[in-house]
Structures are given as C-alpha cells and as structure tokens.
Design a protein around this motif. Sequence first.
Motif, PDB file in Angstrom:
ATOM      1  N   ALA A  43      -4.789  -1.814  -0.767  1.00 15.15           N
ATOM      2  CA  ALA A  43      -4.150  -3.125  -0.713  1.00 15.15           C
ATOM      3  C   ALA A  43      -2.741  -3.118  -1.286  1.00 15.15           C
ATOM      4  CB  ALA A  43      -5.008  -4.148  -1.463  1.00 15.15           C
ATOM      5  N   ASP A  44      -2.489  -2.299  -2.323  1.00 11.21           N
ATOM      6  CA  ASP A  44      -1.160  -2.323  -2.946  1.00 11.21           C
ATOM      7  C   ASP A  44      -0.217  -1.237  -2.427  1.00 11.21           C
ATOM      8  OD1 ASP A  44      -1.803   0.082  -4.258  1.00 11.21           O
ATOM      9  OD2 ASP A  44      -2.308  -0.893  -6.149  1.00 11.21           O
ATOM     10  N   GLY A  45      -0.641  -0.511  -1.405  1.00 10.43           N
ATOM     11  CA  GLY A  45       0.243   0.469  -0.783  1.00 10.43           C
ATOM     12  C   GLY A  45       0.262   1.827  -1.446  1.00 10.43           C
ATOM     13  N   THR A  46      -0.651   2.074  -2.370  1.00 12.47           N
ATOM     14  CA  THR A  46      -0.725   3.375  -3.028  1.00 12.47           C
ATOM     15  C   THR A  46      -1.215   4.461  -2.087  1.00 12.47           C
ATOM     16  OG1 THR A  46      -1.155   2.300  -5.147  1.00 12.47           O
ATOM     17  CG2 THR A  46      -1.771   4.614  -4.986  1.00 12.47           C
ATOM     18  N   ALA A  51      -4.451 -11.447  -4.410  1.00  8.01           N
ATOM     19  CA  ALA A  51      -3.507 -11.968  -3.428  1.00  8.01           C
ATOM     20  C   ALA A  51      -4.192 -12.632  -2.237  1.00  8.01           C
ATOM     21  CB  ALA A  51      -2.599 -10.841  -2.936  1.00  8.01           C
ATOM     22  N   GLY A  65      -9.745  -5.348  -0.845  1.00  7.80           N
ATOM     23  CA  GLY A  65      -8.838  -4.909  -1.894  1.00  7.80           C
ATOM     24  C   GLY A  65      -7.785  -5.942  -2.223  1.00  7.80           C
ATOM     25  N   THR A  66      -7.340  -6.690  -1.222  1.00  7.12           N
ATOM     26  CA  THR A  66      -6.350  -7.731  -1.450  1.00  7.12           C
ATOM     27  C   THR A  66      -6.936  -8.858  -2.282  1.00  7.12           C
ATOM     28  OG1 THR A  66      -5.414  -7.178   0.717  1.00  7.12           O
ATOM     29  CG2 THR A  66      -4.618  -9.186  -0.316  1.00  7.12           C
ATOM     30  N   GLU A  85      -8.635  -7.806   3.872  1.00  6.22           N
ATOM     31  CA  GLU A  85      -9.205  -6.645   3.188  1.00  6.22           C
ATOM     32  C   GLU A  85      -9.683  -7.038   1.794  1.00  6.22           C
ATOM     33  OE1 GLU A  85      -6.515  -3.182   5.408  1.00  6.22           O
ATOM     34  OE2 GLU A  85      -6.071  -3.748   3.328  1.00  6.22           O
ATOM     35  N   ARG A 113      -8.383  -1.202  -4.101  1.00  6.27           N
ATOM     36  CA  ARG A 113      -7.167  -1.802  -4.631  1.00  6.27           C
ATOM     37  C   ARG A 113      -5.932  -0.997  -4.208  1.00  6.27           C
ATOM     38  NH1 ARG A 113      -7.532  -5.469  -8.914  1.00  6.27           N
ATOM     39  NH2 ARG A 113      -9.641  -5.875  -9.733  1.00  6.27           N
ATOM     40  N   GLY A 114      -6.065   0.331  -4.184  1.00  4.41           N
ATOM     41  CA  GLY A 114      -4.958   1.190  -3.806  1.00  4.41           C
ATOM     42  C   GLY A 114      -4.507   0.975  -2.382  1.00  4.41           C
ATOM     43  N   GLN A 173     -11.085   1.210  -7.306  1.00  4.13           N
ATOM     44  CA  GLN A 173      -9.708   1.692  -7.408  1.00  4.13           C
ATOM     45  C   GLN A 173      -9.143   2.033  -6.029  1.00  4.13           C
ATOM     46  OE1 GLN A 173      -9.707   5.006 -10.139  1.00  4.13           O
ATOM     47  NE2 GLN A 173     -10.660   3.822 -11.768  1.00  4.13           N
ATOM     48  N   ASN A 223      -7.123  -7.684  -5.846  1.00  5.44           N
ATOM     49  CA  ASN A 223      -5.806  -7.700  -6.488  1.00  5.44           C
ATOM     50  C   ASN A 223      -5.268  -9.109  -6.711  1.00  5.44           C
ATOM     51  OD1 ASN A 223      -5.764  -4.938  -6.641  1.00  5.44           O
ATOM     52  ND2 ASN A 223      -4.439  -4.627  -4.872  1.00  5.44           N
TER      53      ASN A 223
END
Length: 346
Positions: free
Chosen positions: A48-51, A302, A296-297, A294, A45-46, A42, A300
């Motif tokens: 990577a998505d800007g969280t 991408a 995380g990307t 990364e 992923r966070g 998590q 996700n």
Amino acid sequence: MLAGGGVGRWPKEGSDDRLLIVDSATISGLLSVSEWIDVVEQSLRGVADGTVVQDVRQILPLPDYRDRGRVLSMMFGAVREPACFGAKVISVFPDNFDRGIDSHRGAVLLFDAEDGALRALLHGGEITAARTAAASAVATRALSRADSRVLAVLGYGEQASRHIDAIAAVRPIEEVRCWGRDNIKAAAFAERIAARHQVRTFASTTVAEAVGGADIVCTTTGAKMPILFGHMIEPGMHLNVIGSSTADYREIDTAAVVCSSIWVDYRAMTEVSAGEYLQALAEGAIGSDHLIGEIGTTLNGALRGRTDAEEVTMFKSLGMPAEDLYAAERLYRMAIEKGLGTRVPL
C-alpha cells in the motif's frame, strides 16, 4: 526485517556464497502463528505504501488443466526495506489432496539486493500455506466485528486447518463449524480441530447449516462453481474467500459478491484472476467501483474499514509476491541466526 523486528544488513558469513536451503520442517518451527500474521501485515502495508514492486502471478496451464486444474505458477517482486527480491515457482495440483500430498509444491528463491546473489531457496508450499492463512487473519482483525465468536470453514484441507489456527489468534472464537463434500472426512476433521483448540466444533452436512449464524466464514475449497450463495449471507458477516485463484473458478455466487463490501490483497491481481469479482463484473451485476480497495491501504489508515455492525465485509485473497518475500527474508535471517538449513555450492 530482523527476527527481533529491526532493519539491518543481511548477515554474511565471510566469503561463503553457498546457497542456503530451508526445508518445510525448519520453516514450520521458526515462526508462530502470531509472528506469521505480523510478517504478512507488514507485506500488505508495504504494498500500500509503495515499498514493494511486484507483478501479477504468471500461470501456465498444464496439458491436463481442463480436467484437473493443474498449473505451473510464478510470482516475483522486489522489496525496498528490507532490501531483497525474488520469485516463487510452484506447481498447483488440486487433485493431490485426494492422494494425501501437498497441492502446492515448489520453492521461493531469495536474492541479495546488494550483489544480486541467490542466497536462499525456501520450501514454497510451507510458506504459501502459512502466509495465506495469515493474510486472512490480518483482514479478519481489520474488518470483522470485534465480538465475532462463531467461525464457519468450508473445506477440510490444509488451508481450512491453518485458517482456524490463524483466525483464532485474532478473534475470541468459541465455536467452529466445518463443512466438506465428504461428510465422513468433515467429521474427522472437526474432531481434530476440537482436540486442538478446545472449542465447540461441529461437522455440518450442508453449507447453509455451517454458515447460518456464523460471524466469520472462510471458503478454502478448490470449487470451480459456487458453493456459497447470496441468500446464505447474513448481516454483519465477514467472509474470507481464498480457495479460487483463477478467473474461471469461483467459490461464491454473484449475489454474494453484490451484497458484500470487498477488500483485496493486490488489486492488479484481482483484476485478472479473481473469478468471483470478474464474473460478477461480466454479468453487469457490479461495477469496478464495487471494490473498496486493498486491505493494506485500510491498515495504513488511508481507506475505510467496516462502517457498522450490519455491513457484510469480504476479503478476496489471491496471494502476492510481497507476502512470500517478506516471509522468506525473515525466515532466511532466522535460519542464519540459529544455524539452521543446509548450505550447498552452486
């Protein structure tokens, strides 16, 4: 994130603003290996998505750094959901291993995003140890061949043990090879692993012997100079390189970097602290585009993952604030729900 997986407001106990202290023993009993892996995924992923908003690790070399590699380290960041922010402050004393005590000692400070209150102080060494291995497991699940069965671990300290536990949770490991500079200690370590995991386990006398024919290789040492070399790397391997975390240390040589497709946890950290990457870059052996990106990307969707069974994939892990914060927030919630930890007034 709630212990059951949902998102909600932080638990509050009336007007109780006392600090919750969560020690190592409590933390070790709250999350299983699989749960650690889920929490760290998590966090990746966070990022990577800007969280997540975070900065690179700040390191203060202590007066005996040149001889002993001792540093004071701080990482800090903020998470949008679950809403929290905080910092981890730890000392890193690599020579503690020889004295039978933890090399990473300190705490994660967790703050409430609603009112800015310091809510919890959690054992930093235990969180670091668990989330580091969990991150490698996440990357291994994403990048290694699904049929990977032979694991080689370089090192016989806490991270070596934790990595075996974590990798075995995501791949059908049937054989473990262990290597360390002291053959007697490596043999004793191999015996402990064999008893715990009930798999074929060997203590290798050389790095080449340990990694030959391995599907997954984890480097978990404090080596300043390379111990794993490019000529030892075989097609289809996956590498988790986690032992070095400063620009002047590296566990693998430039040839190993060149032949690998590299994913990282946090690119900004890689660009200032990943000795393997930075030294290969300085030598002109690679360009900045050698990093795939990364992990995380990739998680996700991408960014690409492994392209074929022959590709050599590498995860270079340095650790990042998001991993500590996601873990600390989950542990804080669970401790409150179970009535664990110690409350103290500030």
